[in-house]
Structure formats: C-alpha cells, structure tokens
Design an enzyme around this catalytic site. Sequence first.
Site, PDB file in Angstrom:
ATOM      1  N   CYS A   2       0.829  -1.191   0.000  1.00  0.00           N
ATOM      2  CA  CYS A   2       0.000   0.000   0.000  1.00  0.00           C
ATOM      3  C   CYS A   2       0.867   1.246   0.000  1.00  0.00           C
ATOM      4  O   CYS A   2       2.094   1.179  -0.006  1.00  0.00           O
ATOM      5  CB  CYS A   2      -0.896   0.018   1.246  1.00  0.00           C
ATOM      6  SG  CYS A   2      -1.868  -1.485   1.471  1.00  0.00           S
ATOM      7  N   ARG A  52      -4.750   1.286  -0.932  1.00  0.00           N
ATOM      8  CA  ARG A  52      -4.503  -0.140  -0.736  1.00  0.00           C
ATOM      9  C   ARG A  52      -4.379  -0.907  -2.037  1.00  0.00           C
ATOM     10  O   ARG A  52      -5.174  -0.733  -2.960  1.00  0.00           O
ATOM     11  CB  ARG A  52      -5.643  -0.749   0.094  1.00  0.00           C
ATOM     12  CG  ARG A  52      -5.417  -2.214   0.436  1.00  0.00           C
ATOM     13  CD  ARG A  52      -6.512  -2.780   1.295  1.00  0.00           C
ATOM     14  NE  ARG A  52      -6.253  -4.171   1.598  1.00  0.00           N
ATOM     15  CZ  ARG A  52      -7.140  -5.161   1.470  1.00  0.00           C
ATOM     16  NH1 ARG A  52      -8.370  -4.888   1.060  1.00  0.00           N
ATOM     17  NH2 ARG A  52      -6.817  -6.402   1.739  1.00  0.00           N
ATOM     18  N   ILE A  55      -3.915  -7.551  -1.623  1.00  0.00           N
ATOM     19  CA  ILE A  55      -3.221  -8.822  -1.823  1.00  0.00           C
ATOM     20  C   ILE A  55      -3.754  -9.875  -0.857  1.00  0.00           C
ATOM     21  O   ILE A  55      -3.958 -11.022  -1.205  1.00  0.00           O
ATOM     22  CB  ILE A  55      -1.699  -8.655  -1.608  1.00  0.00           C
ATOM     23  CG1 ILE A  55      -1.124  -7.612  -2.567  1.00  0.00           C
ATOM     24  CG2 ILE A  55      -0.978  -9.980  -1.767  1.00  0.00           C
ATOM     25  CD1 ILE A  55      -1.100  -7.996  -4.007  1.00  0.00           C
ATOM     26  N   GLY A 366      15.046 -12.523  -6.289  1.00  0.00           N
ATOM     27  CA  GLY A 366      16.236 -12.992  -5.571  1.00  0.00           C
ATOM     28  C   GLY A 366      17.029 -11.908  -4.878  1.00  0.00           C
ATOM     29  O   GLY A 366      18.190 -12.131  -4.511  1.00  0.00           O
TER      30      GLY A 366
END
Length: 627
Positions: A2, A52, A55, A366
């Site tokens: 967010c 927002r 997720i 990564g």
Amino acid sequence: MCGISGVVGAPMAGEELSSLVERMGRTLHHRGPDDFGAIVDNAWGSGIACCRLAISDPARGRQPMENEDGTVAVVSNGEIYNHRELRAELIARGHRFKSACDTEVIVHLYEEHGLDFVDPLRGMFGIAVLDRRRRRVVLARDRIGMKPLYYAASPGGVVFGSEIKPLFASGLVAPAPDYAGIDTFLSCGYVPSPRTCFAGVSKVRPGELCVVAGGKVESRTYWLFEYEEPRLDAGDRELADELDSLLHAAVRDHLAADVPVGVLASGGLDSTLVALHAASVLGRSPPLFTVVQPESPAFDEGPPARALARALGAEHHEIEFRGADIPELLPAVVRNLDTPCVAAPAMLQYRLAQETSASVKAVIGGEGSDELFAGYPWFGGEWRWTLRRLVPRALLRAPAQRVTQIQWGRFLRMLAAEDDGAADREQYRLLTGIEQQRILAWDRPRDADLAPLRLDSRTEASCRDGLERKLALEVTRRLPDGLLMVNDRVQMAHALEVRMPFLDARIVDFARRLSSRFKLRDGQEKFILKLLADPTARGAGGRQPVPPEIARRRKFGLQTPMNLHLGGPLRGWVRELLLDAPDGEPFRRAALEPLLDAWLDDQRRDRHLRRPLCLLYLQAWWNEFFR
C-alpha cells in the site's frame, strides 16, 4: 502492499483536516489503486490514510484497521509473513478479529505489547499506529529496510508517508535541496538514512521506531544488524542443506496471497533458486518475467532465463529494454524515486515492472542474496587492504584526490584512507570532492561526502573480519537506501508488489551466524549458494536441480552498458540535458562541459559511465522539483 501517509498535531480540525489527510493520501494512488481509507482525530489534529493494493483478504482487509473500541488504528505498507501464527496467539489471549488480513494483527499486537509490537513481526513493512489514548503516532520500518517511510516536522505538524510526495502535498512542507544529501549522492550514488536530498525530510532507518507526539519525533532502534558467533559444528553440505530448507520455507510463506504471484527471473542463481522452490511449493511453475536487452548480448538475461523456463515448463514473459527508451524513462523514473539514486538499474526495473504489472499484482525475486552471502567481485582482493599497511598513506592523500581515472583514483584513495572502514567506503566512490566543487553551483558542505556510510559502532564491533565489515556496509547502507528503495519505487509506480525470500528474517539470521569461509572461498563468491547449484545435490522440498546453463554461469548483476548508449547514440541528448539547463541549476556549465566530454569520450576507463549517469539523475531531479 500500500501507500500510507498522515499528519500529527496539525492546528486544524473538521473539513480542513479531513481534506489535508485525503490530499496527502491520494498522491499515493499508484501504490494502491484498489481502495482508499482514512481516519482523522479532530481533538489533536491528526489523521492517517491508506491507498490499498489488495493482496491479502481483498474483501475485508480495508485500511485503516481499528481495535475493538476504536482507540487504536493502523495503516501498513508491506506484508507480515507470520501473521497466521501471531493471529492464533492473539485470539488465545482474547482478541477478536474482523478479517484474515495481515495488517489486523498489528493492531492487536500494539494493544498487547505497546511499543514492543514490532518485535515478533516477520516481514517487510512501513507502519503507522494512531494511538488516540496517548495522542501519538508510532512509525516503524522493517529490520532490513525493504519498505520505505519518510517524515518531516513543520510548524503546522509532523507529516509522514511511504514516499515524499504526500509530505509536499500537505502544503506544510515545501521542497528545498539538502546540499549535504546531494553531496553524498554524488559521492556514492545514493543517500543513506536518515538523510534525503530534501532539507528537513528524513527517512525512518531500517529497524527503527519513531514516536511522534507534541510536535516532536523521538526515535529508537529496535533491531540492529550484528554478526553472531558462527556455526562451527557443521560442514559444507550440512550448512548448504540448511540454507536450502530455510529458503524453501521462506518461498512458501512469500507465495501466500489471495492473488496470483509471479517470479522475476533474472537468469542468475538467486532468482533461479527462488523460481525452483516456488514451482515445488505450488506443484507447477508460476509465470516468469525477464527484462531482455537485444542490443547488448553480453548483458542480456534472456538466454539463461529461457533455460529456466524450459526446465520448469513455465509461461515466460520477456520485456525488452533498448537504449532509445532512456530519454523517456529517466524523468518518469526520477519522478517516482522522489530522490536521485544510481545504486540500481532503475530504468530497466521500471520497464520490467511496467509490463509485469499487466499480468500479476505480486512477484517474488532474488534480491538480498548478494549482500548476505558475498555475491559481488569487490568483496575479494584482500591484498589491497594488506598493501595499505605497507604504503605511506599521508603521501598518497593529495595525489589520490587528483587522479581522474575512476578505477586508479579509487585504488589510491583506498590506500590513503585513514582506516579500513574509510577504505571500504572508497569502494563506492563516484565523484571526488574536487570534482563536485568544480561543477556545482554552491560550496560543498563539510558534513557529507562518504561519512554517512560509516557503520554503526555496534555493527562494526560485531564484524570478525574484513569481509563481514564489507558485507555489513552493503546490508545496512547500499541495500536498503539504494537497491531496495529503487526496487520499491519502480515496482509500486505500477502497483506491483515485490517479495524477497532471501531477506526473510530466518535467512538473515542464518547469514549473520555463517562464517566468512562459506561466503567467499578461493575466489568463489557466494560459495554456499554454489553448493546448491550442484546437480547431484537433492533440493529441499523436492525442488528441481538448477539448469546447467545457469549453474555454470558467472555472477552477472542486472545492468545495462551505459557506455554504449550515453557515449553513443544518446550523446547529444546527454549534452543537451546537462548543458542547456540554466547556469547554476545545479551545475556550472563552463566547468561541466570539458569534464563531461572527457567522460563520454573515455569509455574504456569508466565502462558504464556512472559519473555522467549520476549527473543526469541529479539534473532530472532538479528539473522535476525546482524548475
């Protein structure tokens, strides 16, 4: 993920206060286009807001989130990966939950533990807690600094936000250059916390908690990066297997989401291991996203990423980056960074995020492995620090400042440095003080240059050797304030959440206990991770072996050869941007022009033309905020 913002102690109430809080919050719409929420407390002129990106629990996870009686409200940017375990403990203590969203555990942890609420959190976060009873706002940033948080104090109140934009949108703070911050940027390519390039605007440090009340900001460190006693009871294979198991668990936790999650596949070993573990956890491969550079085969991540996609049978998205994109990308990138930074290939990452966000809302990558496990070539060469003890440093200091060739100048300044920590910092040198004084329109401040890179005394005392000292410099300085800052900004410019399993607290703790010989051995960088690339080794969680094309590949960070672009087809654009600007904004044109031409001509000595790139970022930033 967010965008959060707010104000504390503003001398206003009612519609004026609500309008201020909403105006600040709406500047972060790009970070969270799914929903907007705000809370104000007229009694003490304070409020918080959140844009927002849904997720976790998209339907019920609206922010701000409040406790049962409305005395505590929270907005959070990030992800708490152990929120299910924490939720179970809090429910057992009598707390009631309205959603399955990770942010809600923060509300009840604060009720339960007060300012110690951050201690059990495992994740990435920038948090603001509105405490109505105590009339204070508590700001907190995660331990490594994956998520940003800024604040500024003014006569009209203290303002804060996930980015700097809402601070200026408040109307309580105006953009003004911080010359010491600019000096450090030109010296090393980024600005370490708590400073920024704006006067009066500060960053919450990684692992720091700030209490805002009564017009003051009081901060304390709740976590500090320190090395611990190394593991001496295990050998190479056992430790490699332990790391692989930790990575598997971290990837599993980082995949938890109520939306599809992809993988940023760079073609390197780190993102490959993440992708392989993700496929093992899911039982199928997530989609892979790779930025490719068809104009620069030596820097192109496409071939190894394709090998990974074939091995996994993955849906593979390739996003092209070309030199012709640079003039258009630079102002957009700088606008989203808020502050100049060349510590990461921001324009490549911006293009990657631009296209990736059309397919998924969240990705894993990564990042962090190189900094924890010694993945860069400059971590070697200990002979240079040995040579320092044999040469007359005082005699080298004057000539070291005047050598214009970047590699030789850096080498001489390392030899002449007053101590090993100062020599470490010289590794990052871009422009010298003499060069800056020559081209800038103001006199250099005395308290800048590379001094802000100095390690915390406790962190430095915990280092057992030179490698740990250099790694600590990466983890506590360049990683949070360079690489991760850029990572957050360019991804969230397109409402894309990036998760980083290698920076999971369990892996960070493992790295802090791991002896240097498992990180750099016989010139082999990331020695322990190379053991995981062994095709005969059994992968944790049943992951597939690393494809041989990637296992054999030498370390090659994501980058673009700027000498081929800036010193070639874009040379005219570079000169126009830097030399057609009004004199003194911010460079002295007459002094800059011969230096710039020398740098652009001398491609062999400064292969990636980082010094001109540094000036381009500063000029674009100056144009954005002061012209």
